[in-house]
Design an enzyme around this catalytic site. Structure first.
Site, PDB file in Angstrom:
ATOM      1  N   GLY A  83       0.611  -1.170  -0.061  1.00 44.92           N
ATOM      2  CA  GLY A  83       0.006  -0.011  -0.010  1.00 44.92           C
ATOM      3  C   GLY A  83       0.874   1.126   0.082  1.00 44.92           C
ATOM      4  N   SER A  84       0.317   2.340   0.372  1.00 43.19           N
ATOM      5  CA  SER A  84       1.067   3.817   0.305  1.00 43.19           C
ATOM      6  C   SER A  84       2.247   3.615   1.450  1.00 43.19           C
ATOM      7  CB  SER A  84       0.100   4.757   0.668  1.00 43.19           C
ATOM      8  OG  SER A  84      -0.350   4.594   2.061  1.00 43.19           O
ATOM      9  N   GLU A 128       5.833  -3.537   0.806  1.00 38.93           N
ATOM     10  CA  GLU A 128       5.452  -3.105  -0.534  1.00 38.93           C
ATOM     11  C   GLU A 128       5.079  -1.766  -0.658  1.00 38.93           C
ATOM     12  OE1 GLU A 128       7.354  -4.624  -2.875  1.00 38.93           O
ATOM     13  OE2 GLU A 128       7.659  -6.839  -2.275  1.00 38.93           O
ATOM     14  N   CYS A 169       1.900   0.485  -8.786  1.00 36.23           N
ATOM     15  CA  CYS A 169       2.830   1.222  -7.952  1.00 36.23           C
ATOM     16  C   CYS A 169       4.284   1.011  -8.985  1.00 36.23           C
ATOM     17  CB  CYS A 169       3.394   0.049  -6.816  1.00 36.23           C
ATOM     18  SG  CYS A 169       3.297  -1.747  -7.336  1.00 36.23           S
TER      19      CYS A 169
HETATM   20  P1  NAD Z   1      -3.273   2.647   1.485  1.00 35.82           P
HETATM   21  O1  NAD Z   1      -2.148   2.573   2.207  1.00 35.82           O
HETATM   22  O2  NAD Z   1      -4.224   3.723   1.488  1.00 35.82           O
HETATM   23  O3  NAD Z   1      -4.214   1.522   1.830  1.00 35.82           O
HETATM   24  C1  NAD Z   1      -3.758   0.135   1.870  1.00 35.82           C
HETATM   25  C2  NAD Z   1      -4.318  -0.628   2.941  1.00 35.82           C
HETATM   26  O4  NAD Z   1      -4.057  -0.100   4.329  1.00 35.82           O
HETATM   27  C3  NAD Z   1      -5.936  -0.548   2.940  1.00 35.82           C
HETATM   28  O5  NAD Z   1      -6.438  -1.918   2.936  1.00 35.82           O
HETATM   29  C4  NAD Z   1      -6.454   0.221   4.284  1.00 35.82           C
HETATM   30  O6  NAD Z   1      -7.462  -0.351   4.725  1.00 35.82           O
HETATM   31  C5  NAD Z   1      -5.274  -0.182   4.910  1.00 35.82           C
HETATM   32  N1  NAD Z   1      -4.925   0.919   6.041  1.00 35.82           N
HETATM   33  C6  NAD Z   1      -5.132   2.000   5.845  1.00 35.82           C
HETATM   34  N2  NAD Z   1      -4.889   2.856   7.180  1.00 35.82           N
HETATM   35  C7  NAD Z   1      -4.568   2.033   7.975  1.00 35.82           C
HETATM   36  C8  NAD Z   1      -4.049   2.065   9.304  1.00 35.82           C
HETATM   37  N3  NAD Z   1      -3.859   3.253   9.826  1.00 35.82           N
HETATM   38  N4  NAD Z   1      -3.477   0.925   9.880  1.00 35.82           N
HETATM   39  C9  NAD Z   1      -3.686  -0.182   9.206  1.00 35.82           C
HETATM   40  N5  NAD Z   1      -4.091  -0.263   7.849  1.00 35.82           N
HETATM   41  C10 NAD Z   1      -4.533   0.726   7.168  1.00 35.82           C
HETATM   42  O7  NAD Z   1      -2.935   2.509  -0.112  1.00 35.82           O
HETATM   43  P2  NAD Z   1      -3.825   1.998  -1.360  1.00 35.82           P
HETATM   44  O8  NAD Z   1      -4.317   3.736  -1.629  1.00 35.82           O
HETATM   45  O9  NAD Z   1      -4.971   1.241  -1.085  1.00 35.82           O
HETATM   46  O10 NAD Z   1      -3.063   1.796  -2.354  1.00 35.82           O
HETATM   47  C11 NAD Z   1      -2.023   2.737  -3.161  1.00 35.82           C
HETATM   48  C12 NAD Z   1      -0.495   2.766  -2.833  1.00 35.82           C
HETATM   49  O11 NAD Z   1      -0.056   1.312  -2.716  1.00 35.82           O
HETATM   50  C13 NAD Z   1       0.139   3.309  -3.611  1.00 35.82           C
HETATM   51  O12 NAD Z   1       1.119   4.284  -2.982  1.00 35.82           O
HETATM   52  C14 NAD Z   1       0.814   2.437  -4.469  1.00 35.82           C
HETATM   53  O13 NAD Z   1       2.007   2.642  -4.980  1.00 35.82           O
HETATM   54  C15 NAD Z   1       1.001   1.233  -3.274  1.00 35.82           C
HETATM   55  N6  NAD Z   1       1.245  -0.054  -4.007  1.00 35.82           N
HETATM   56  C16 NAD Z   1       2.443  -0.731  -4.056  1.00 35.82           C
HETATM   57  C17 NAD Z   1       2.715  -1.719  -4.422  1.00 35.82           C
HETATM   58  C18 NAD Z   1       4.316  -2.381  -4.330  1.00 35.82           C
HETATM   59  O14 NAD Z   1       4.193  -3.608  -4.635  1.00 35.82           O
HETATM   60  N7  NAD Z   1       5.067  -1.859  -3.924  1.00 35.82           N
HETATM   61  C19 NAD Z   1       1.807  -2.596  -5.051  1.00 35.82           C
HETATM   62  C20 NAD Z   1       0.459  -1.895  -5.263  1.00 35.82           C
HETATM   63  C21 NAD Z   1       0.319  -0.588  -4.617  1.00 35.82           C
END
Ligand code: NAD
Length: 483
Positions: free
Chosen positions: A228-229, A250, A284
């Site tokens: 995620g982010s 990741e 990503c």
């Molecule tokens: P995000 O980080 O906003 O959310 C990801 C997950 O985190 C969600 O399921 C959410 O419920 C959970 N989350 C949110 N707040 C949280 C908290 N305080 N504690 C625990 N969990 C929490 O990311 P997104 O918008 O869903 O995805 C996009 C991001 O992911 C982009 O930055 C992208 O580059 C990255 N990404 C990375 C890869 C990789 O392999 N490196 C792959 C895909 C996406």
């Protein structure tokens, strides 16, 4: 559509009855209503995973392989359903959905093959008559948190590898793609994984932090993986540090794509269009920064812009040929418009597309971007990409490395020796010479450097992430001791 939690292979509502809704950004209609896991549910899930680990961790590699292969078939059998659900829930084109499902089936088959490759070593020892070895064992329960953007492939890798290594999994799906993630979990239930081996939860956005912390703190959870982010990844890492749990992160990216003076420009443009605009740039590994030698920049930008203007756009629900569909949320529009305004104000020029009014944004190319602009190193995570003009290979490398991120990258040049040298000096977990930045194969290690996270999915590297190494000796009981 309603989505429930699945604990011990039984679909159920949250114990409080709480639900949340995923809203379509264009129609403002509810696409999915999801059960909102609370902290009490999280404790129940952890207890289930802990119980299942007792037997699952003893299941042999052949049976684990059989089940993973069955999950691959089950997943492929749902291809059409995934295409429909992903178009409705997250605006995914048919191409992106098919790639997700096909690549995930391949990944499951690769994970199945790994089950017999989890090995210890025989070690040299100075002690006579002693056998000294390492054992590789399952770690415990793995908490797997996956995002919505590559929902099937990113979810599958977070489940399949831990299972291959003999762990149980708590799979936390994304609140933006609950139905898609439930379908993925269903493939494991269809395959016949025993109760508690894969538990599935989703939570309301406001509860994500509390639910996640309860799980990370629980004794049974020994590993966490998060895709995620970077912002949320940092929070997860902090919680893991507090509870001394190991995590694989990741995170975000700002993939650079170097185009040198001697590059095959037509080949570069093909890779550029694909890498920047597949799934409207919400990957990503999406190419976000083209670093182009000024000697070929005008030609590259002209060819690239022409291809961008020809891309099919629109909702994949009503137009199955669409390549660029709507972004995940209306919030992305304001965020990206603001970055574009900043860039234009500081001298950048929009060559194709432009500011958006709604989540269906035209594919956009911003030329003459400089490091003074926000868009230079902030992830756009939308159908927007940039060109930074440079002079020569060394400056190209400098600009490509001038980012807080380090996930994927590409170099286009006919001078392969030079490209290899640059590849060795690029701060990125993946470098593709004369190929697109968006690539993934389950046999190749995948992960980032710097703010893109740490740890590796895929390849044999993944075994290290999801096993515990133990040193074991067998010694003569009558050996002498100094006192
Ligand atoms: P995000 O980080 O906003 O959310 C990801 C997950 O985190 C969600 O399921 C959410 O419920 C959970 N989350 C949110 N707040 C949280 C908290 N305080 N504690 C625990 N969990 C929490 O990311 P997104 O918008 O869903 O995805 C996009 C991001 O992911 C982009 O930055 C992208 O580059 C990255 N990404 C990375 C890869 C990789 O392999 N490196 C792959 C895909 C996406």
């Amino acid at each position: 559509m309603n989505v429930q939690l699945v604990i011990d292979n039984v679909a159920q509502a949250a114990s409080t009855g709480k639900t949340y809704q995923r809203i379509d950004p264009i129609s403002a209609k509810v696409t999915t209503t999801g059960a909102a896991c609370g902290v009490d549910d999280a404790r129940r899930v952890a207890a289930s995973s802990q119980q299942a680990f007792k037997t699952w961790s003893k299941v042999g590699p052949t049976e684990r392989r059989r089940l993973l292969l069955a999950a691959a078939d089950a997943l492929e059998g749902k291809m059409e359903l995934f295409c429909t659900v992903m178009a409705e829930e997250i605006g995914a084109s048919r191409l992106w959905s098919q790639f997700n499902v096909g690549a995930s089936a391949n990944l499951l088959r690769e994970a199945a093959a790994l089950t017999t490759q989890i090995k210890g070593e025989t070690l040299a020892t100075d002690k006579p008559g002693t056998l000294s070895v390492t054992l590789r064992q399952p770690a415990g329960t793995v908490l797997s948190i996956a995002p919505w953007n590559g929902p099937v492939i990113l979810g599958t890798r977070s489940i399949a590898y831990p299972l291959a290594c003999g762990n149980t999994v708590i799979f936390k799906g994304s609140e933006n793609s609950p139905r898609t993630h439930e379908l993925l979990a269903q493939a494991f239930y269809d395959a016949g994984f025993p109760p508690g081996v894969v538990n599935f939860i989703i939570s309301a956005p406001e509860d994500a932090g509390a639910v996640t912390e309860v799980l990370i703190a629980h004794d049974t959870v020994r590993r966490v993986n998060f895709t995620g982010s970077t912002n949320v990844g940092r929070m997860i890492a902090q919680t893991c540090a507090k509870h001394l749990k190991r995590c694989l992160l990741e995170l975000g990216g700002k993939a650079p794509f170097i185009v040198l003076e001697d590059a095959d420009l037509d080949g570069a443009v093909n890779a550029a269009v694909f890498g920047a605009f597949l799934y409207q740039g919400q990957i990503c590994m999406s190419t976000e920064r083209f670093v182009v030698d000024e000697a070929v920049a005008d030609t590259f930008v002209a060819k690239f812009a022409e291809r961008i203007r020809g891309l099919e756009q629109g909702s994949p629900v009503t137009n199955p040929a669409s390549v660029v569909g709507p972004m995940i949320a209306q919030g992305s529009v304001q965020r990206i418009n603001q970055m574009l305004d900043d860039a234009i104000g500081k001298g950048a020029s929009i060559v194709a597309g432009g500011l958006a009014e709604q989540a269906q944004m035209a594919p956009t190319l911003v030329d003459r971007v400089t490091s003074a602009m926000q868009i230079y190193d902030e992830e756009t995570f939308g159908p927007v990409t940039t060109v930074v003009r440079v002079k020569g290979a060394e400056q190209a490398l400098e600009v490509a490395n001038d980012t807080a991120f380090g996930l994927s990258s590409a170099i286009f040049s006919r001078n392969v020796s030079l490209a290899l040298d640059l590849a060795s000096r690029l701060d990125a977990g993946c470098v593709h010479i004369n190929g697109a930045t968006v690539q993934n194969e389950p046999q190749a290690p995948y992960g980032g450097m710097k703010n893109s996270g740490y740890g590796r999915f895929d390849g044999s590297a993944v075994i290290e992430e999801f096993t515990e190494v133990k040193w074991v000796t067998v010694e003569p009981s009558d050996q002498p001791y100094p006192f």
